[in-house]
Design an enzyme around this catalytic site. Sequence first.
Site, PDB file in Angstrom:
ATOM      1  CB  SER A  80      -0.969   0.006   1.181  1.00  7.41           C
ATOM      2  OG  SER A  80      -0.315  -0.279   2.393  1.00  7.41           O
TER       3      SER A  80
ATOM      4  CG  HIS B 207      -0.768  -5.294   2.044  1.00  8.01           C
ATOM      5  ND1 HIS B 207      -0.150  -5.134   3.258  1.00  8.01           N
ATOM      6  CD2 HIS B 207      -0.764  -4.035   1.478  1.00  8.01           C
ATOM      7  CE1 HIS B 207       0.226  -3.864   3.412  1.00  8.01           C
ATOM      8  NE2 HIS B 207      -0.160  -3.178   2.356  1.00  8.01           N
TER       9      HIS B 207
ATOM     10  CG  HIS C 123       6.109  -9.084   7.692  1.00  9.89           C
ATOM     11  ND1 HIS C 123       7.059  -8.256   7.146  1.00  9.89           N
ATOM     12  CD2 HIS C 123       4.983  -8.344   7.823  1.00  9.89           C
ATOM     13  CE1 HIS C 123       6.524  -7.054   6.974  1.00  9.89           C
ATOM     14  NE2 HIS C 123       5.269  -7.075   7.373  1.00  9.89           N
TER      15      HIS C 123
ATOM     16  NE  ARG D 153       2.522  -3.992  12.249  1.00  8.91           N
ATOM     17  CZ  ARG D 153       2.329  -4.098  10.934  1.00  8.91           C
ATOM     18  NH1 ARG D 153       1.789  -3.091  10.269  1.00  8.91           N
ATOM     19  NH2 ARG D 153       2.668  -5.194  10.287  1.00  8.91           N
TER      20      ARG D 153
ATOM     21  CG  ASP E 162      -3.211  -8.146   8.873  1.00 11.82           C
ATOM     22  OD1 ASP E 162      -3.762  -7.082   9.183  1.00 11.82           O
ATOM     23  OD2 ASP E 162      -2.381  -8.228   7.941  1.00 11.82           O
TER      24      ASP E 162
HETATM   25  N1  HAX Z   1       1.310 -19.902   5.565  1.00 15.84           N
HETATM   26  C1  HAX Z   1       1.699 -20.806   4.614  1.00 15.84           C
HETATM   27  N2  HAX Z   1       2.731 -20.598   3.774  1.00 15.84           N
HETATM   28  C2  HAX Z   1       3.432 -19.469   3.946  1.00 15.84           C
HETATM   29  C3  HAX Z   1       3.125 -18.523   4.923  1.00 15.84           C
HETATM   30  C4  HAX Z   1       2.012 -18.770   5.759  1.00 15.84           C
HETATM   31  N3  HAX Z   1       1.612 -17.916   6.681  1.00 15.84           N
HETATM   32  N4  HAX Z   1       4.007 -17.499   4.849  1.00 15.84           N
HETATM   33  C5  HAX Z   1       4.845 -17.800   3.825  1.00 15.84           C
HETATM   34  N5  HAX Z   1       4.493 -18.980   3.275  1.00 15.84           N
HETATM   35  C6  HAX Z   1       5.087 -19.654   2.116  1.00 15.84           C
HETATM   36  C7  HAX Z   1       5.000 -18.748   0.897  1.00 15.84           C
HETATM   37  O1  HAX Z   1       3.709 -18.831   0.297  1.00 15.84           O
HETATM   38  C8  HAX Z   1       6.124 -19.287   0.030  1.00 15.84           C
HETATM   39  O2  HAX Z   1       5.687 -20.483  -0.548  1.00 15.84           O
HETATM   40  P1  HAX Z   1       6.150 -20.932  -2.040  1.00 15.84           P
HETATM   41  O3  HAX Z   1       7.644 -21.002  -1.989  1.00 15.84           O
HETATM   42  O4  HAX Z   1       5.474 -22.247  -2.227  1.00 15.84           O
HETATM   43  O5  HAX Z   1       5.657 -19.872  -2.969  1.00 15.84           O
HETATM   44  C9  HAX Z   1       7.202 -19.637   1.075  1.00 15.84           C
HETATM   45  O6  HAX Z   1       6.476 -19.820   2.325  1.00 15.84           O
HETATM   46  C10 HAX Z   1       8.248 -18.583   1.268  1.00 15.84           C
HETATM   47  O7  HAX Z   1       7.607 -17.368   1.588  1.00 15.84           O
HETATM   48  P2  HAX Z   1       8.341 -16.256   2.476  1.00 15.84           P
HETATM   49  O8  HAX Z   1       9.565 -15.845   1.726  1.00 15.84           O
HETATM   50  O9  HAX Z   1       8.476 -16.732   3.872  1.00 15.84           O
HETATM   51  O10 HAX Z   1       7.239 -15.102   2.506  1.00 15.84           O
HETATM   52  P3  HAX Z   1       6.992 -13.946   1.431  1.00 15.84           P
HETATM   53  O11 HAX Z   1       7.891 -12.821   1.775  1.00 15.84           O
HETATM   54  O12 HAX Z   1       6.999 -14.462   0.051  1.00 15.84           O
HETATM   55  O13 HAX Z   1       5.486 -13.544   1.783  1.00 15.84           O
HETATM   56  C11 HAX Z   1       3.662 -13.045   3.184  1.00 15.84           C
HETATM   57  C12 HAX Z   1       5.150 -12.835   2.947  1.00 15.84           C
HETATM   58  C13 HAX Z   1       3.200 -12.110   4.296  1.00 15.84           C
HETATM   59  C14 HAX Z   1       2.888 -12.699   1.912  1.00 15.84           C
HETATM   60  C15 HAX Z   1       3.418 -14.526   3.585  1.00 15.84           C
HETATM   61  O14 HAX Z   1       4.088 -14.789   4.789  1.00 15.84           O
HETATM   62  C16 HAX Z   1       1.947 -14.875   3.703  1.00 15.84           C
HETATM   63  O15 HAX Z   1       1.323 -15.206   2.694  1.00 15.84           O
HETATM   64  N6  HAX Z   1       1.369 -14.814   4.950  1.00 15.84           N
HETATM   65  C17 HAX Z   1      -0.055 -15.052   5.137  1.00 15.84           C
HETATM   66  C18 HAX Z   1      -0.877 -13.850   4.723  1.00 15.84           C
HETATM   67  C19 HAX Z   1      -0.694 -12.695   5.684  1.00 15.84           C
HETATM   68  O16 HAX Z   1      -0.784 -12.839   6.875  1.00 15.84           O
HETATM   69  N7  HAX Z   1      -0.479 -11.501   5.126  1.00 15.84           N
HETATM   70  C20 HAX Z   1      -0.335 -10.267   5.915  1.00 15.84           C
HETATM   71  C21 HAX Z   1       1.114  -9.810   6.045  1.00 15.84           C
HETATM   72  C22 HAX Z   1       1.268  -8.555   6.842  1.00 15.84           C
HETATM   73  C23 HAX Z   1       0.639  -7.406   6.129  1.00 15.84           C
HETATM   74  O17 HAX Z   1       1.042  -6.961   5.075  1.00 15.84           O
HETATM   75  N8  HAX Z   1      -0.426  -6.943   6.679  1.00 15.84           N
HETATM   76  O18 HAX Z   1      -1.168  -6.051   6.036  1.00 15.84           O
END
Ligand code: HAX
Length: 444
Positions: free
Chosen positions: A242, A272, A319, A328, A377
């Site tokens: 964002s 996000h 994250h 947070r 979140d």
């Molecule tokens: N559950 C399952 N798998 C997860 C995971 C979770 N909570 N977090 C990461 N992974 C997976 C990824 O999908 C990725 O899988 P692939 O290699 O198969 O594609 C792998 O682990 C490596 O990911 P990463 O490098 O640890 O994480 P990224 O930086 O790519 O992504 C995210 C960060 C926040 C998007 C990710 O941790 C996620 O999807 N979390 C769940 C959704 C979430 O809570 N989002 C909110 C984040 C905070 C925010 O922005 N708030 O607004």
Amino acid sequence: MDSLKEKFAAKAGPVAAEVKALIKEKGDFKLGEYTVEQVYHGMKGMIGLVTETSKLDPEEGIRFRGYTIPELREKLPKSPNKGTEPLPEGIFYLMLLGELPTQDEVIDIGNNWARRSNVPKHVFDVLDKLPVSTHPMTQFVIAISAMQTESLFAAAYKKGINKKDYWDYVYEDSMNLIARLPRVAAYIYRRKYKDNVHIEPDPKLDWAANLAHMLGYDEFDMYRLMRMYMTIHVDHEGGNVSAHTTHLVGSALSDPYLAFAAGMTGLAGPLHGLANQEVLSWILNLREELGGGLPTEKQIEDYIHKTLAEGKVVPGYGHAVLRKTDPRFSAQQDFYTRYIKPQGTDDLCEIVQMIYKVAPPILESTGKIKNPWPNVDAHSGVLLTHFGMVEHDFYTVLFGVSRALGVLSSLIWDRALGHPLERPGSITTEGIKKKIAAAEAAKV
Ligand code: HAX
């Protein structure tokens, strides 16, 4: 499947496999200062932005102009009316000026926003034309875009202004926008969930308490929660979707209404800001599957394994930058133990604490998730639910109202510092392969 789609499907699978193998085998290959893996994986760890308002440390979490969240919960001015949590007006002042405000300075911002808070009627008319089923974040983006008619920056630019004056108009638009967002958010909420019966603002209330009031929650505890919620969600340095989107779109000199609307389309993504809605749905589904009540730790473990086995993410965990529990999240845990638990435990809040105990080791054991700890979140939805706001599709709008304070104070700085159009370079997979081949040939 139509024939174009068929052809695409036939291509996409093999190319995706090829790219995956390329990252695995040559991920460390340097393209200039950064690696192939970083280029494919969302530019993680690259420094490519200047953001003055806050800085995120992977181990420690966010600092706003040098202050941590616990420090700010103590130091920022509170409501004179028995307030125990900071007024978000104060963190806006801090982000914009880099100094802690006095109580009078915070009251002054609140009065300033109250004077600017009138939302033009056509914005409500536009919302009224949408199907009530429209997701609240989509309505929020549409309402912000509809308000763009009021942009002083766009009007001044059309007439012709000197570059050095850009920030002045961006400041005015940003202040007007922030002032109007609580009314817009409340309108969306009351139209969708409360029979289209609306509540007028109360001029005696501060910005966050007024939001709670217009949403229909007039208990002191909800005012207190809203002040904390609006303070902790404001900013998370510049690279999150964002903030980055608002900055990027603003760099084309799109006005603050358009830039912020674009940022909010990113906040609406489940990886996000929409994660707060997803967390609550996930917990409610877990409870429903188990027939209600408090699950055991073993049942939560099984549910996490099931989520992962289905190829889904566990929302609220992980994250892109953080590598420890999000402060947070901890602030909201503290809110629960300080203000809610003494009056009686809350089942959903207790489930969040249980997930916090069992999820990290499971996520860690996958070997691929870089951060197994909870983010902001993971907790926010259960606190809102505790005070009666059960419509979880709406939660991301509240996040968005708060996020305006951070991304718009950054936008004002962007124009004051004369930051130019953002335009990073890109490369094709073919280009990457050629560079690797050339480097390998040079070695022989
Ligand atoms: N559950 C399952 N798998 C997860 C995971 C979770 N909570 N977090 C990461 N992974 C997976 C990824 O999908 C990725 O899988 P692939 O290699 O198969 O594609 C792998 O682990 C490596 O990911 P990463 O490098 O640890 O994480 P990224 O930086 O790519 O992504 C995210 C960060 C926040 C998007 C990710 O941790 C996620 O999807 N979390 C769940 C959704 C979430 O809570 N989002 C909110 C984040 C905070 C925010 O922005 N708030 O607004």
